[in-house]
Write a protein that holds these residues in place. Structure first.
Motif, PDB file in Angstrom:
ATOM      1  N   CYS A  34       0.947  -1.240   0.074  1.00 42.73           N
ATOM      2  CA  CYS A  34       0.032   0.275  -0.058  1.00 42.73           C
ATOM      3  C   CYS A  34       0.970   1.408  -0.124  1.00 42.73           C
ATOM      4  O   CYS A  34       0.642   2.257  -0.822  1.00 42.73           O
ATOM      5  CB  CYS A  34      -0.880   0.141   1.122  1.00 42.73           C
ATOM      6  SG  CYS A  34      -2.449  -1.199   1.271  1.00 42.73           S
ATOM      7  N   ALA A  38       1.138   4.208  -3.050  1.00 45.79           N
ATOM      8  CA  ALA A  38       0.738   5.564  -2.698  1.00 45.79           C
ATOM      9  C   ALA A  38       1.801   6.356  -3.255  1.00 45.79           C
ATOM     10  O   ALA A  38       1.471   7.456  -3.331  1.00 45.79           O
ATOM     11  CB  ALA A  38       0.235   5.570  -1.116  1.00 45.79           C
ATOM     12  N   LYS A  39       2.947   5.998  -3.209  1.00 41.90           N
ATOM     13  CA  LYS A  39       4.129   6.878  -3.489  1.00 41.90           C
ATOM     14  C   LYS A  39       4.278   6.760  -5.285  1.00 41.90           C
ATOM     15  O   LYS A  39       5.274   7.571  -5.837  1.00 41.90           O
ATOM     16  CB  LYS A  39       5.384   6.135  -3.166  1.00 41.90           C
ATOM     17  CG  LYS A  39       5.543   6.386  -1.506  1.00 41.90           C
ATOM     18  CD  LYS A  39       6.692   5.664  -0.965  1.00 41.90           C
ATOM     19  CE  LYS A  39       6.766   5.593   0.703  1.00 41.90           C
ATOM     20  NZ  LYS A  39       7.688   4.940   0.932  1.00 41.90           N
ATOM     21  N   LEU A  53      -0.628   7.446  -8.689  1.00 44.10           N
ATOM     22  CA  LEU A  53      -1.461   8.747  -8.513  1.00 44.10           C
ATOM     23  C   LEU A  53      -1.304  10.028  -9.229  1.00 44.10           C
ATOM     24  O   LEU A  53       0.059  10.329  -9.501  1.00 44.10           O
ATOM     25  CB  LEU A  53      -1.372   9.022  -7.107  1.00 44.10           C
ATOM     26  CG  LEU A  53      -1.656   7.999  -6.217  1.00 44.10           C
ATOM     27  CD1 LEU A  53      -0.987   8.246  -4.753  1.00 44.10           C
ATOM     28  CD2 LEU A  53      -3.142   8.127  -6.083  1.00 44.10           C
ATOM     29  N   LEU A  73      -6.349   8.291  -4.186  1.00 47.65           N
ATOM     30  CA  LEU A  73      -5.507   7.390  -3.031  1.00 47.65           C
ATOM     31  C   LEU A  73      -6.250   6.402  -2.563  1.00 47.65           C
ATOM     32  O   LEU A  73      -5.706   5.136  -2.687  1.00 47.65           O
ATOM     33  CB  LEU A  73      -5.165   8.280  -1.823  1.00 47.65           C
ATOM     34  CG  LEU A  73      -4.257   7.547  -0.751  1.00 47.65           C
ATOM     35  CD1 LEU A  73      -2.930   6.991  -1.232  1.00 47.65           C
ATOM     36  CD2 LEU A  73      -4.062   8.411   0.377  1.00 47.65           C
ATOM     37  N   THR A  76      -6.575   3.628  -5.254  1.00 43.29           N
ATOM     38  CA  THR A  76      -5.310   2.975  -5.485  1.00 43.29           C
ATOM     39  C   THR A  76      -5.073   1.979  -4.268  1.00 43.29           C
ATOM     40  O   THR A  76      -4.641   0.882  -4.476  1.00 43.29           O
ATOM     41  CB  THR A  76      -4.066   4.078  -5.405  1.00 43.29           C
ATOM     42  OG1 THR A  76      -4.129   4.942  -6.521  1.00 43.29           O
ATOM     43  CG2 THR A  76      -2.731   3.317  -5.586  1.00 43.29           C
ATOM     44  N   LEU A  77      -5.156   2.282  -3.063  1.00 46.27           N
ATOM     45  CA  LEU A  77      -5.206   1.572  -1.917  1.00 46.27           C
ATOM     46  C   LEU A  77      -5.989   0.227  -2.051  1.00 46.27           C
ATOM     47  O   LEU A  77      -5.668  -0.860  -1.963  1.00 46.27           O
ATOM     48  CB  LEU A  77      -5.231   2.168  -0.615  1.00 46.27           C
ATOM     49  CG  LEU A  77      -4.295   3.320  -0.293  1.00 46.27           C
ATOM     50  CD1 LEU A  77      -4.642   3.926   0.890  1.00 46.27           C
ATOM     51  CD2 LEU A  77      -2.951   2.720  -0.308  1.00 46.27           C
ATOM     52  N   VAL A  89      -9.189   8.154   5.472  1.00 42.08           N
ATOM     53  CA  VAL A  89      -7.885   8.884   4.992  1.00 42.08           C
ATOM     54  C   VAL A  89      -7.804  10.535   5.401  1.00 42.08           C
ATOM     55  O   VAL A  89      -8.899  11.132   5.626  1.00 42.08           O
ATOM     56  CB  VAL A  89      -7.918   8.908   3.355  1.00 42.08           C
ATOM     57  CG1 VAL A  89      -6.712   9.781   2.964  1.00 42.08           C
ATOM     58  CG2 VAL A  89      -7.814   7.716   2.785  1.00 42.08           C
ATOM     59  N   TYR A 100      -0.495  12.647   4.359  1.00 40.41           N
ATOM     60  CA  TYR A 100      -1.576  11.629   4.514  1.00 40.41           C
ATOM     61  C   TYR A 100      -1.724  10.630   5.546  1.00 40.41           C
ATOM     62  O   TYR A 100      -0.167  10.109   5.786  1.00 40.41           O
ATOM     63  CB  TYR A 100      -2.186  11.349   3.210  1.00 40.41           C
ATOM     64  CG  TYR A 100      -1.181  10.350   2.670  1.00 40.41           C
ATOM     65  CD1 TYR A 100      -1.210   9.027   2.725  1.00 40.41           C
ATOM     66  CD2 TYR A 100      -0.251  10.876   1.630  1.00 40.41           C
ATOM     67  CE1 TYR A 100      -0.025   8.075   2.146  1.00 40.41           C
ATOM     68  CE2 TYR A 100       0.757  10.218   1.157  1.00 40.41           C
ATOM     69  CZ  TYR A 100       0.673   8.670   1.262  1.00 40.41           C
ATOM     70  OH  TYR A 100       1.580   7.979   0.800  1.00 40.41           O
TER      71      TYR A 100
END
Length: 117
Positions: A34, A38-39, A53, A73, A76-77, A89, A100
């Protein structure tokens, strides 16, 4: 069981106490996946340019659009294998940085990740 390379607080792979690359399993592995998802910037992966993202559109192009960033986000997660839900979030866009914290449900139990853009 989910397995992936473990990373340090600096996002570096490292050698474990057994002398081999450290491996994360179960909940820890899902949370590592995850955090990596997120990166990932949109267009950054040469074999999956449609994934990641869109930080340029949501964060860096004018005033940060935190609701758009949160939506991307969460999606994506949710797409990470073994994630069953994203509970919350929390986004903070003060001081020139967007940070975040995401609380995530996995098949191995709940966990959280945090990061900055």
């Amino acid at each position: 069981m989910t397995r992936t390379l473990a990373v340090s607080a600096n996002n570096d792979i490292f050698v474990g106490p057994d002398g081999a690359l450290a491996i994360a399993t179960a909940r820890e592995a899902v949370l590592h996946c995850c955090a990596q998802a997120a990166k990932t910037q949109l267009g950054e992966m040469i074999y999956a340019v449609d994934q990641g993202l869109p930080n340029f559109e949501a964060v860096w192009n004018g005033a940060p659009n935190t609701s758009l960033f949160e939506a991307y986000l969460r999606r994506t997660l949710q797409d990470v294998p073994d994630v069953t839900g994203v509970d919350s979030v929390t986004i903070d866009a003060t001081g020139g940085a967007l940070t975040y914290i995401a609380t995530i449900k996995t098949i191995y139990g709940p966990g959280a990740i945090n990061g900055s853009v």
